[in-house]
Design an enzyme around this catalytic site. Structure first.
Site, PDB file in Angstrom:
ATOM      1  N   CYS A   1      43.018  21.270  54.205  1.00  0.00           N
ATOM      2  CA  CYS A   1      42.621  20.523  55.390  1.00  0.00           C
ATOM      3  C   CYS A   1      43.690  20.659  56.472  1.00  0.00           C
ATOM      4  O   CYS A   1      44.882  20.571  56.202  1.00  0.00           O
ATOM      5  CB  CYS A   1      42.380  19.036  55.136  1.00  0.00           C
TER       6      CYS A   1
ATOM      7  N   ARG B   1      43.793  26.567  56.098  1.00  0.00           N
ATOM      8  CA  ARG B   1      44.009  25.390  55.251  1.00  0.00           C
ATOM      9  C   ARG B   1      42.697  24.854  54.665  1.00  0.00           C
ATOM     10  O   ARG B   1      42.711  23.949  53.842  1.00  0.00           O
ATOM     11  CB  ARG B   1      44.681  24.271  56.057  1.00  0.00           C
TER      12      ARG B   1
ATOM     13  N   TRP C   1      38.814  21.214  53.568  1.00  0.00           N
ATOM     14  CA  TRP C   1      38.718  21.831  52.244  1.00  0.00           C
ATOM     15  C   TRP C   1      38.337  20.671  51.326  1.00  0.00           C
ATOM     16  O   TRP C   1      39.166  19.810  51.034  1.00  0.00           O
ATOM     17  CB  TRP C   1      40.058  22.445  51.838  1.00  0.00           C
TER      18      TRP C   1
ATOM     19  N   ASN D   1      44.447  14.417  56.225  1.00  0.00           N
ATOM     20  CA  ASN D   1      44.755  15.485  55.270  1.00  0.00           C
ATOM     21  C   ASN D   1      45.496  14.838  54.100  1.00  0.00           C
ATOM     22  O   ASN D   1      46.481  14.139  54.301  1.00  0.00           O
ATOM     23  CB  ASN D   1      45.632  16.538  55.967  1.00  0.00           C
ATOM     24  N   GLY D   2      44.995  15.057  52.877  1.00  0.00           N
ATOM     25  CA  GLY D   2      45.634  14.467  51.700  1.00  0.00           C
ATOM     26  C   GLY D   2      44.580  13.809  50.830  1.00  0.00           C
ATOM     27  O   GLY D   2      43.391  14.126  50.947  1.00  0.00           O
TER      28      GLY D   2
ATOM     29  N   GLU E   1      50.007  40.127  40.322  1.00  0.00           N
ATOM     30  CA  GLU E   1      49.784  39.896  41.746  1.00  0.00           C
ATOM     31  C   GLU E   1      48.678  40.805  42.278  1.00  0.00           C
ATOM     32  O   GLU E   1      47.843  40.386  43.081  1.00  0.00           O
ATOM     33  CB  GLU E   1      51.106  40.098  42.508  1.00  0.00           C
TER      34      GLU E   1
ATOM     35  N   LYS F   1      45.286  39.369  43.983  1.00  0.00           N
ATOM     36  CA  LYS F   1      44.773  39.764  45.306  1.00  0.00           C
ATOM     37  C   LYS F   1      43.329  40.227  45.187  1.00  0.00           C
ATOM     38  O   LYS F   1      42.483  39.862  45.984  1.00  0.00           O
ATOM     39  CB  LYS F   1      45.598  40.909  45.909  1.00  0.00           C
TER      40      LYS F   1
ATOM     41  N   GLU G   1      40.930  37.253  44.447  1.00  0.00           N
ATOM     42  CA  GLU G   1      40.874  36.310  45.569  1.00  0.00           C
ATOM     43  C   GLU G   1      39.935  36.788  46.682  1.00  0.00           C
ATOM     44  O   GLU G   1      39.152  36.009  47.204  1.00  0.00           O
ATOM     45  CB  GLU G   1      42.272  36.182  46.209  1.00  0.00           C
TER      46      GLU G   1
ATOM     47  N   HIS H   1      45.542  43.972  22.305  1.00  0.00           N
ATOM     48  CA  HIS H   1      45.393  42.759  21.487  1.00  0.00           C
ATOM     49  C   HIS H   1      44.240  41.904  22.008  1.00  0.00           C
ATOM     50  O   HIS H   1      44.405  40.710  22.265  1.00  0.00           O
ATOM     51  CB  HIS H   1      46.708  41.973  21.474  1.00  0.00           C
TER      52      HIS H   1
ATOM     53  N   LYS I   1      44.973  28.082  51.752  1.00  0.00           N
ATOM     54  CA  LYS I   1      46.303  28.666  51.666  1.00  0.00           C
ATOM     55  C   LYS I   1      47.357  27.676  51.226  1.00  0.00           C
ATOM     56  O   LYS I   1      48.312  28.001  50.556  1.00  0.00           O
ATOM     57  CB  LYS I   1      46.672  29.224  53.034  1.00  0.00           C
TER      58      LYS I   1
HETATM   59  C1  G6P Z   1      47.322  28.762  47.093  1.00  0.00           C
HETATM   60  C2  G6P Z   1      47.227  30.045  47.898  1.00  0.00           C
HETATM   61  C3  G6P Z   1      48.025  31.147  47.209  1.00  0.00           C
HETATM   62  C4  G6P Z   1      49.460  30.691  47.000  1.00  0.00           C
HETATM   63  C5  G6P Z   1      49.526  29.369  46.223  1.00  0.00           C
HETATM   64  C6  G6P Z   1      50.927  28.798  46.209  1.00  0.00           C
HETATM   65  O1  G6P Z   1      46.637  28.883  45.903  1.00  0.00           O
HETATM   66  O2  G6P Z   1      45.878  30.441  48.047  1.00  0.00           O
HETATM   67  O3  G6P Z   1      48.020  32.320  48.013  1.00  0.00           O
HETATM   68  O4  G6P Z   1      50.163  31.676  46.304  1.00  0.00           O
HETATM   69  O5  G6P Z   1      48.686  28.396  46.853  1.00  0.00           O
HETATM   70  O6  G6P Z   1      51.296  28.517  47.543  1.00  0.00           O
HETATM   71  P1  G6P Z   1      52.766  28.313  48.016  1.00  0.00           P
HETATM   72  O7  G6P Z   1      52.652  27.877  49.444  1.00  0.00           O
HETATM   73  O8  G6P Z   1      53.369  27.254  47.160  1.00  0.00           O
HETATM   74  O9  G6P Z   1      53.475  29.611  47.877  1.00  0.00           O
END
Ligand code: G6P
Length: 579
Positions: free
Chosen positions: A2, A27, A71, A97-98, A452, A456, A459, A475, A574
């Site tokens: 948010c 956000r 969100w 927000n929260g 990672e 990606k 996501e 395994h 994010k």
């Molecule tokens: C969310 C984002 C990710 C990020 C994670 C941790 O899930 O979508 O891209 O890696 O949060 O975020 P931070 O701000 O703590 O790195």
């Protein structure tokens, strides 16, 4: 998680708030709304993304306004649950927000006093609580309402009867932008940058009273001063600059982000609390966790300092025996789990260090010291340049702790990244876009690179993808290998080279097509791979970077080929400010 924006000044508020919300969509983007102040509160709110839907909101009159991009936590994304929320009489509007943890109990009490609720959200209780306290002074009403709230909240409130915005910060981010005869309030500075670079970060428990002319900040009953800081992020960083997506732009900004972050983090600038640790504990989530795992491998291999990495979300509830230095890695600086984990570490008398990209973020307030990476604002939800900037800081930390083990290589890391940005991935993309599932494998630090790469891919393309330590695939996951499940293998020249080749052959024998990332000119790999992607031969730290950037590009181009909304993938946000 948010985003909120407020404006008070002489200009029409709606376009400023809407443009601001567009910058905060990373956000959350399932619904949005704005409210402007006047004899009546004007409200416009909708399900969907503000970037596609903001037309009617622009017509709202007034020079004071608040807005929200959502969100969803409590209640599905729809027009009714979208913020702003109002009291029974529509005189008071709030964005939040929260999470209000005790909202159910408050809602019951307010209903028994005759309040009528319209939405399923936790936020609506705030509007009704303020209504209960309101006797013509919004600041007093908000101040009297806040003690009833439990949880985390950044709130902006307006009333039809007064031209002011009252802003509250408690465990959710809120920054004020100080313009000339106009003020802004927002979840972070990205919406404000085009208007002013002067920022005031509120502290937990602060309540700010914003009028056109001035802001007064209260903490309890006291008026307090908070320092003004100048933000050196440029407005251009928040625009797409001719790229089709923010993500591609941010991938291309990685050489600069790496260069800036390496140079900002040196023996001289590292905080003294790091000292000479005999061991290190790291806490992080998502991509930041993967960066932490790369650090663990490289630190232990380079200088024998043991490192332990924990998911921040687990650390808080199942804290392991811990002492010494605890590092929280979080690009946003707002991830609730990482903040809780660091607070938990402090109760064990640990020294806490934050690594983050955002000046004034919550994590920098609760940690003993902070190291800032210099990635600049990252708008696309999937982390790319913030990830390489984290690696720049973490690799420099290793360099400082281990007497220049990576030598000058890091100073030239940006060139290695530049070299791979224009790789032709057409064949690999053609294979991946048809895949039912994709496995990524590597050994040592290339195992977290695989994690990672897979993260990606899932996501932004929505293809199921998993990263594995290469030896583990046999395994269990071998049962899933078919011609429709490609494997992406990272095979670099180190002690594991031979065993990686055996692993690749085992996977191919089970029918899986294999895309190999390996050193350029490697005849053996060129011969066995279905698709070979050459990487420059260089120091291991730089191989980690180059392989990672190629995997980001593979995910990006696959997602584009599938027509996905790359910058705003479904269901994600994010900055995750709830546990
Ligand atoms: C969310 C984002 C990710 C990020 C994670 C941790 O899930 O979508 O891209 O890696 O949060 O975020 P931070 O701000 O703590 O790195």
């Amino acid at each position: 998680m948010c985003g909120i924006v407020g404006y008070i000044g002489r200009r029409k508020a709606a376009p400023i708030v809407i443009e601001g919300l567009k910058k905060l969509e990373y956000r959350g983007y399932d619904s949005f709304g704005i409210a402007t102040q006047g004899k009546k509160i004007g409200i416009c709110k909708h399900e969907g993304k503000i970037s596609e839907n903001s037309g009617s909101a622009l017509n709202l009159k007034g020079t004071t306004g608040i807005g929200h991009t959502r969100w969803a936590t409590h209640g599905v994304p729809n027009d009714v649950n979208a913020h702003p929320h109002t009291d029974c009489t529509n005189r008071i509007a709030v964005v939040h927000n929260g999470i209000i943890e005790n909202y159910a109990e408050l809602k019951r009490q307010l209903i028994s006093k005759g309040h009528t609720f319209r939405s399923e959200t936790d936020t609506e209780v705030i509007a009704h609580l303020i209504e209960e306290q309101y006797k013509g002074d919004l600041l007093s009403a908000v101040s009297d309402a806040v003690p009833y709230l439990k949880g985390s909240f950044a709130i902006l409130a307006i009333s039809s009867e007064e031209n002011r915005i009252v802003a509250v910060r408690y465990a959710s981010p809120l920054v004020l932008g100080i313009g000339d005869n106009e003020l802004f309030a927002a979840s972070d500075m990205t919406p404000v940058l085009e208007h002013t670079e002067r920022a005031v970060f509120l502290e937990d428990g602060d309540i700010a009273d914003l009028s056109r002319e001035k802001v007064t900040i209260y903490h309890g009953k006291e008026v307090v001063e908070r320092p003004m800081e100048l933000i050196d992020w440029s407005i251009e960083d928040t625009k797409k600059g001719g790229f089709p997506h923010y993500m591609l732009k941010e991938i291309y900004e990685q050489p600069q982000a790496f260069y800036n972050s390496v140079r900002a983090c040196t023996k001289e600038t590292l905080p003294a609390i790091i000292g000479k640790p005999s061991s290190v504990t790291l806490v992080a989530c998502g991509s930041s966790y993967n960066a932490g795992l790369i650090f663990k491998y490289l630190l232990e291999e380079s200088c024998g300092i043991p490192a332990r990495l924990e998911y921040a979300s687990e650390f808080k509830y199942f804290p392991p025996p811990v002492s010494g230095l605890v590092i929280g890695i979080t690009q946003s600086g707002e991830t609730a789990d990482t903040i809780s984990a660091l607070k938990q570490a402090k109760t064990h008398n640990c020294r806490t260090l934050a690594i983050t990209n955002v000046l004034g973020s919550s994590v920098s307030r609760i940690s003993d010291a902070t190291v800032y990476m210099r990635a600049g604002p990252e708008i696309s939800v999937a982390a790319t340049k913030s990830f390489t900037a984290q690696l720049a800081v973490l690799m420099q930390l290793i360099n400082c702790l281990c007497e220049d083990r990576a030598g000058d290589f890091l100073l030239h890391g940006h060139r290695a990244i530049e070299e791979v940005l224009l790789k032709d991935l057409t064949a690999a993309v053609a294979l991946c876009r048809k895949a039912a599932s994709i496995f990524y494998v590597g050994r040592g630090p290339f195992y977290p690179v695989s994690l990672e790469g897979a993260l990606k891919m899932k996501e932004i393309s929505y293809i199921h993808a998993e990263g594995y330590a290469a030896g583990e695939l046999k395994h269990g996951p071998f049962a899933l290998l078919t011609p429709e499940t490609p494997v992406v293998a990272i095979c670099m020249p180190d002690d594991t080279y031979g065993v990686m080749i055996s692993n690749i052959k085992e996977m191919m024998a089970r029918g899986a097509p294999v895309i190999v990332l390996g050193p350029e000119g490697d005849k053996e790999l060129i011969d066995i791979a279905d698709i070979f992607i050459p990487l420059p031969k260089s120091h291991k730290f730089l191989q980690v970077l180059t392989s990672l950037v190629v995997l980001q590009l593979l995910a990006y181009h696959t997602a584009v080929a599938l027509g996905r909304d790359v910058d705003k993938p479904r269901n994600l946000a994010k900055s995750v400010t709830v546990e």
